[in-house]
Design a protein around this motif. Structure first.
Motif, PDB file in Angstrom:
ATOM      1  N   PHE A 180      58.988 -26.618  13.641  1.00 46.89           N
ATOM      2  CA  PHE A 180      59.078 -27.593  14.745  1.00 46.89           C
ATOM      3  C   PHE A 180      60.528 -28.074  14.821  1.00 46.89           C
ATOM      4  CE2 PHE A 180      54.622 -28.338  15.855  1.00 46.89           C
ATOM      5  CZ  PHE A 180      53.989 -27.647  14.821  1.00 46.89           C
ATOM      6  N   THR A 231      43.801 -36.495  15.030  1.00 46.85           N
ATOM      7  CA  THR A 231      43.389 -37.053  16.321  1.00 46.85           C
ATOM      8  C   THR A 231      43.778 -36.147  17.494  1.00 46.85           C
ATOM      9  OG1 THR A 231      45.490 -38.210  16.546  1.00 46.85           O
ATOM     10  CG2 THR A 231      43.702 -39.411  15.460  1.00 46.85           C
ATOM     11  N   GLY A 232      44.701 -35.214  17.245  1.00 48.00           N
ATOM     12  CA  GLY A 232      45.167 -34.358  18.345  1.00 48.00           C
ATOM     13  C   GLY A 232      46.131 -35.101  19.258  1.00 48.00           C
ATOM     14  N   LEU A 233      46.665 -36.252  18.778  1.00 46.66           N
ATOM     15  CA  LEU A 233      47.579 -37.037  19.625  1.00 46.66           C
ATOM     16  C   LEU A 233      49.019 -37.014  19.111  1.00 46.66           C
ATOM     17  CD1 LEU A 233      45.350 -40.194  20.277  1.00 46.66           C
ATOM     18  CD2 LEU A 233      45.955 -38.427  21.917  1.00 46.66           C
ATOM     19  N   GLY A 234      49.180 -36.589  17.832  1.00 44.71           N
ATOM     20  CA  GLY A 234      50.494 -36.681  17.175  1.00 44.71           C
ATOM     21  C   GLY A 234      51.617 -36.003  17.952  1.00 44.71           C
ATOM     22  N   LEU A 235      51.415 -34.760  18.365  1.00 44.15           N
ATOM     23  CA  LEU A 235      52.497 -34.022  19.038  1.00 44.15           C
ATOM     24  C   LEU A 235      52.691 -34.504  20.477  1.00 44.15           C
ATOM     25  CD1 LEU A 235      51.933 -30.415  17.640  1.00 44.15           C
ATOM     26  CD2 LEU A 235      53.684 -32.066  16.995  1.00 44.15           C
ATOM     27  N   SER A 236      51.631 -35.062  21.055  1.00 45.88           N
ATOM     28  CA  SER A 236      51.754 -35.632  22.393  1.00 45.88           C
ATOM     29  C   SER A 236      52.688 -36.856  22.335  1.00 45.88           C
ATOM     30  CB  SER A 236      50.360 -36.029  22.858  1.00 45.88           C
ATOM     31  OG  SER A 236      50.379 -36.473  24.144  1.00 45.88           O
ATOM     32  N   TYR A 263      49.277 -28.897   6.211  1.00 46.57           N
ATOM     33  CA  TYR A 263      48.963 -27.474   6.368  1.00 46.57           C
ATOM     34  C   TYR A 263      49.549 -26.546   5.312  1.00 46.57           C
ATOM     35  CZ  TYR A 263      46.729 -28.577  10.719  1.00 46.57           C
ATOM     36  OH  TYR A 263      45.863 -29.091  11.644  1.00 46.57           O
ATOM     37  N   HIS A 283      39.075 -29.816  12.297  1.00 48.60           N
ATOM     38  CA  HIS A 283      40.180 -30.515  11.627  1.00 48.60           C
ATOM     39  C   HIS A 283      40.155 -31.987  12.018  1.00 48.60           C
ATOM     40  CE1 HIS A 283      44.372 -31.823  11.568  1.00 48.60           C
ATOM     41  NE2 HIS A 283      44.309 -31.915  12.871  1.00 48.60           N
ATOM     42  N   ALA A 297      53.037 -30.887   8.524  1.00 47.01           N
ATOM     43  CA  ALA A 297      53.503 -29.831   7.605  1.00 47.01           C
ATOM     44  C   ALA A 297      52.855 -30.027   6.233  1.00 47.01           C
ATOM     45  CB  ALA A 297      55.019 -29.866   7.503  1.00 47.01           C
ATOM     46  N   ASP A 354      57.428 -24.975   7.657  1.00 39.34           N
ATOM     47  CA  ASP A 354      56.500 -24.952   6.518  1.00 39.34           C
ATOM     48  C   ASP A 354      55.963 -23.545   6.331  1.00 39.34           C
ATOM     49  OD1 ASP A 354      53.798 -24.536   7.881  1.00 39.34           O
ATOM     50  OD2 ASP A 354      54.507 -26.315   8.953  1.00 39.34           O
ATOM     51  N   ILE A 373      50.268 -20.852  13.558  1.00 35.77           N
ATOM     52  CA  ILE A 373      49.406 -21.123  14.728  1.00 35.77           C
ATOM     53  C   ILE A 373      49.481 -19.909  15.651  1.00 35.77           C
ATOM     54  CG2 ILE A 373      48.998 -22.762  16.629  1.00 35.77           C
ATOM     55  CD1 ILE A 373      50.975 -24.680  15.059  1.00 35.77           C
ATOM     56  N   TYR A 375      44.548 -32.160  21.933  1.00 35.14           N
ATOM     57  CA  TYR A 375      44.425 -30.715  21.708  1.00 35.14           C
ATOM     58  C   TYR A 375      44.526 -30.418  20.215  1.00 35.14           C
ATOM     59  CZ  TYR A 375      44.671 -25.737  22.390  1.00 35.14           C
ATOM     60  OH  TYR A 375      44.383 -24.394  22.359  1.00 35.14           O
ATOM     61  N   ARG A 376      43.508 -29.752  19.688  1.00 32.71           N
ATOM     62  CA  ARG A 376      43.520 -29.333  18.284  1.00 32.71           C
ATOM     63  C   ARG A 376      43.210 -27.859  18.211  1.00 32.71           C
ATOM     64  NH1 ARG A 376      40.065 -34.452  16.514  1.00 32.71           N
ATOM     65  NH2 ARG A 376      39.178 -33.810  18.481  1.00 32.71           N
ATOM     66  N   VAL A 377      43.853 -27.191  17.248  1.00 33.06           N
ATOM     67  CA  VAL A 377      43.612 -25.755  17.135  1.00 33.06           C
ATOM     68  C   VAL A 377      42.188 -25.518  16.642  1.00 33.06           C
ATOM     69  CG1 VAL A 377      44.346 -23.632  15.982  1.00 33.06           C
ATOM     70  CG2 VAL A 377      46.047 -25.252  16.847  1.00 33.06           C
ATOM     71  N   GLU A 378      41.803 -26.228  15.591  1.00 35.82           N
ATOM     72  CA  GLU A 378      40.390 -26.119  15.170  1.00 35.82           C
ATOM     73  C   GLU A 378      39.737 -27.475  15.391  1.00 35.82           C
ATOM     74  OE1 GLU A 378      41.897 -26.741  11.656  1.00 35.82           O
ATOM     75  OE2 GLU A 378      43.513 -25.505  12.447  1.00 35.82           O
TER      76      GLU A 378
HETATM   77  P1  ADP Z   1      46.741 -33.939  14.824  1.00 35.72           P
HETATM   78  O1  ADP Z   1      46.912 -35.397  14.715  1.00 35.72           O
HETATM   79  O2  ADP Z   1      45.323 -33.541  15.064  1.00 35.72           O
HETATM   80  O3  ADP Z   1      47.413 -33.160  13.746  1.00 35.72           O
HETATM   81  P2  ADP Z   1      48.836 -33.013  16.504  1.00 35.72           P
HETATM   82  O4  ADP Z   1      49.068 -33.290  17.953  1.00 35.72           O
HETATM   83  O5  ADP Z   1      49.843 -33.523  15.536  1.00 35.72           O
HETATM   84  O6  ADP Z   1      47.402 -33.548  16.196  1.00 35.72           O
HETATM   85  O7  ADP Z   1      48.716 -31.452  16.310  1.00 35.72           O
HETATM   86  C1  ADP Z   1      47.953 -30.676  17.215  1.00 35.72           C
HETATM   87  C2  ADP Z   1      47.384 -29.457  16.511  1.00 35.72           C
HETATM   88  O8  ADP Z   1      48.466 -28.584  16.169  1.00 35.72           O
HETATM   89  C3  ADP Z   1      46.713 -29.750  15.216  1.00 35.72           C
HETATM   90  O9  ADP Z   1      45.358 -30.008  15.431  1.00 35.72           O
HETATM   91  C4  ADP Z   1      46.902 -28.485  14.428  1.00 35.72           C
HETATM   92  O10 ADP Z   1      45.830 -27.616  14.708  1.00 35.72           O
HETATM   93  C5  ADP Z   1      48.183 -27.894  14.989  1.00 35.72           C
HETATM   94  N1  ADP Z   1      49.340 -28.076  14.060  1.00 35.72           N
HETATM   95  C6  ADP Z   1      50.265 -29.053  14.124  1.00 35.72           C
HETATM   96  N2  ADP Z   1      51.192 -28.893  13.170  1.00 35.72           N
HETATM   97  C7  ADP Z   1      50.854 -27.781  12.481  1.00 35.72           C
HETATM   98  C8  ADP Z   1      51.414 -27.087  11.375  1.00 35.72           C
HETATM   99  N3  ADP Z   1      52.542 -27.502  10.767  1.00 35.72           N
HETATM  100  N4  ADP Z   1      50.788 -25.957  10.943  1.00 35.72           N
HETATM  101  C9  ADP Z   1      49.656 -25.511  11.546  1.00 35.72           C
HETATM  102  N5  ADP Z   1      49.072 -26.133  12.605  1.00 35.72           N
HETATM  103  C10 ADP Z   1      49.652 -27.246  13.062  1.00 35.72           C
END
Ligand code: ADP
Length: 401
Positions: free
Chosen positions: A387, A357-362, A295, A354, A292, A330, A335, A348-351
């Motif tokens: 979230f 690591t793309g591992l945080g939400l996993s 972004y 960026h 948050a 936020d 997204i 998985y990353r949206v862009e």
């Molecule tokens: P990272 O460590 O790359 O942030 P996450 O697993 O935490 O990986 O998040 C995966 C993707 O979700 C991010 O790459 C981002 O594109 C998207 N994302 C996560 N949180 C937000 C948010 N609060 N606002 C916009 N996009 C988000």
């Protein structure tokens, strides 16, 4: 005299009736297949019961005589018996198995090779990988017309193998990118820029960023592996969700202040205590709050705002059970809907650009699974993101807590 004629007549009639009955019985057992004999019926029941006892999907096919056209045709009538395990989960694809070219070929060779193992796969209706075991009833003498087919479903195993392969490939790719760039910088520092102090400083700073990225990545990989390993461990800490949020906010305070974020924490419950793993929940909140913070808008276009709400819910259409919810919203860019279902996938990353690591939400997802909780993500482009972490309250445990 009359009596002796009567006795002879009686005996002849008796013998004729006996022969007629015997003939009738013989006709029934040899020609009339539609009405099986008692022993055949008993045998059929026995085979079917035995097949139903198998816990794995299996069925028996019946051959229709050597030159019978339908012998090689994959039709419904060829099924002599389908056991319950096959009826339950594989009914819709049994004919597809029979129609598969490898199976068809195996049936044609069944005389020469009465025991066979085949690997077959389908992509429709979904990805299936089967090892099919085929055995003609050889030892079971009276029924050489029956063929046993056992389905060993390897689909899940193949799926996990693919996930593992993808994971190793992704992790290697993520580490290789900063390593390649470090290699390039080192070569420049040793070669053309060996005596340029200004370039040295500039390059070392970039190299430090790359090294930090690799440290973040390896930390996240270790955290993910720990979260997966501990997913079935019992929860022992009594954690106040209110205190937990306060702790995370104080640990993130400098970041929040530097970015001039307007933070609002609303706690609507008095004593939200649950059984949990304290350190894991800290990590969950840090991961979501850091995203948050990353972004929310920078600069003067609009004020950066993050809201945290802690409240209790009852079971209704929106929440699966009674529980506590921590919702972190936020006013960032949001997204697009089509990404939402994939955000908790590893890497998985949206862009792509960026630098997370793309591992945080996993990691969050695995930790929430251990807490029998859930992560809900609501977001839309231009409208920010929310979230929500849902923690169920089990009534009997709630009293202990
Ligand atoms: P990272 O460590 O790359 O942030 P996450 O697993 O935490 O990986 O998040 C995966 C993707 O979700 C991010 O790459 C981002 O594109 C998207 N994302 C996560 N949180 C937000 C948010 N609060 N606002 C916009 N996009 C988000």
């Amino acid at each position: 005299m009359a009596l002796s004629f009567f006795l002879i007549g009686f005996f002849c009639a008796f013998i004729l009736i006996g022969l007629f009955k015997k003939f009738q019985k013989k006709n029934l057992t040899t020609n009339d297949k539609a009405t099986p004999s008692l022993s055949e019926e008993r045998e059929n029941t026995h085979i079917k019961q035995w097949l139903d006892m198998l816990p794995i999907p299996a069925f028996v096919l019946q051959e229709r005589g050597k030159n019978h056209l339908s012998n090689f045709l994959p039709t419904q009538e060829r099924f002599y018996c389908i056991n319950q395990a096959a009826q339950m989960n594989y009914k819709d694809i049994l004919l597809d198995i029979l129609r598969h070219p490898a199976f068809f070929e195996a049936m044609q060779n069944i005389e020469k090779e009465p025991v066979q193992n085949l690997d077959i796969s389908f992509v429709i209706p979904k990805n299936y990988y089967f090892t099919i075991y085929i055995e003609r009833f050889r030892k079971y003498q009276p029924r050489p017309d029956l063929i046993l087919v056992v389905i060993i479903d390897q689909s899940q195993e193949k799926y996990f193998q693919k996930i593992y392969r993808d994971f190793v490939a992704n992790a290697s790719h993520e580490l290789r990118t900063p390593l390649t760039s470090l290699d390039g910088f080192i070569q420049t520092l040793l070669g053309p820029a060996a005596n340029d102090a200004k370039v040295h400083k500039q390059f070392l700073e970039i190299m430090q960023t790359q090294v930090q990225r690799m440290i973040r990545l390896t930390d996240d990989l270790l955290a993910l592996s720990r979260a997966e390993k501990n997913e079935t461990l019992a929860l022992k800490d009594k954690v106040s969700l209110r205190e937990l949020v306060c702790q995370v906010l104080s640990e993130q305070q400098i970041k929040l202040q530097t970015k001039h974020i307007d933070l609002d924490f609303q706690c609507e419950v008095e004593n939200p205590v649950i059984l949990a793993d304290h350190d894991q929940l800290l990590q969950v909140l840090h991961n979501i709050l850091e995203n948050a913070v990353r972004y929310v808008p920078l600069g003067n276009e609009k004020p950066a705002r993050i809201t945290i709400k802690l409240f209790q819910v009852g079971k209704n259409a929106r929440w699966p059970n009674m529980g506590y919810v921590i919702a972190i919203s936020d006013n960032g860019p949001g997204i697009a809907k089509h990404h939402l279902g994939r955000l908790t996938e590893r890497f998985y990353r949206v862009e792509e650009s960026h630098n997370g690591t793309g591992l945080g939400l996993s990691i969050v997802k695995h930790i929430m699974t251990r807490h029998k909780g859930q992560l809900y993500i609501e977001s839309d482009v231009g409208k920010g993101s929310c979230f929500s972490l849902f923690f169920p309250i089990e009534m009997e445990k709630a009293e202990e807590v």
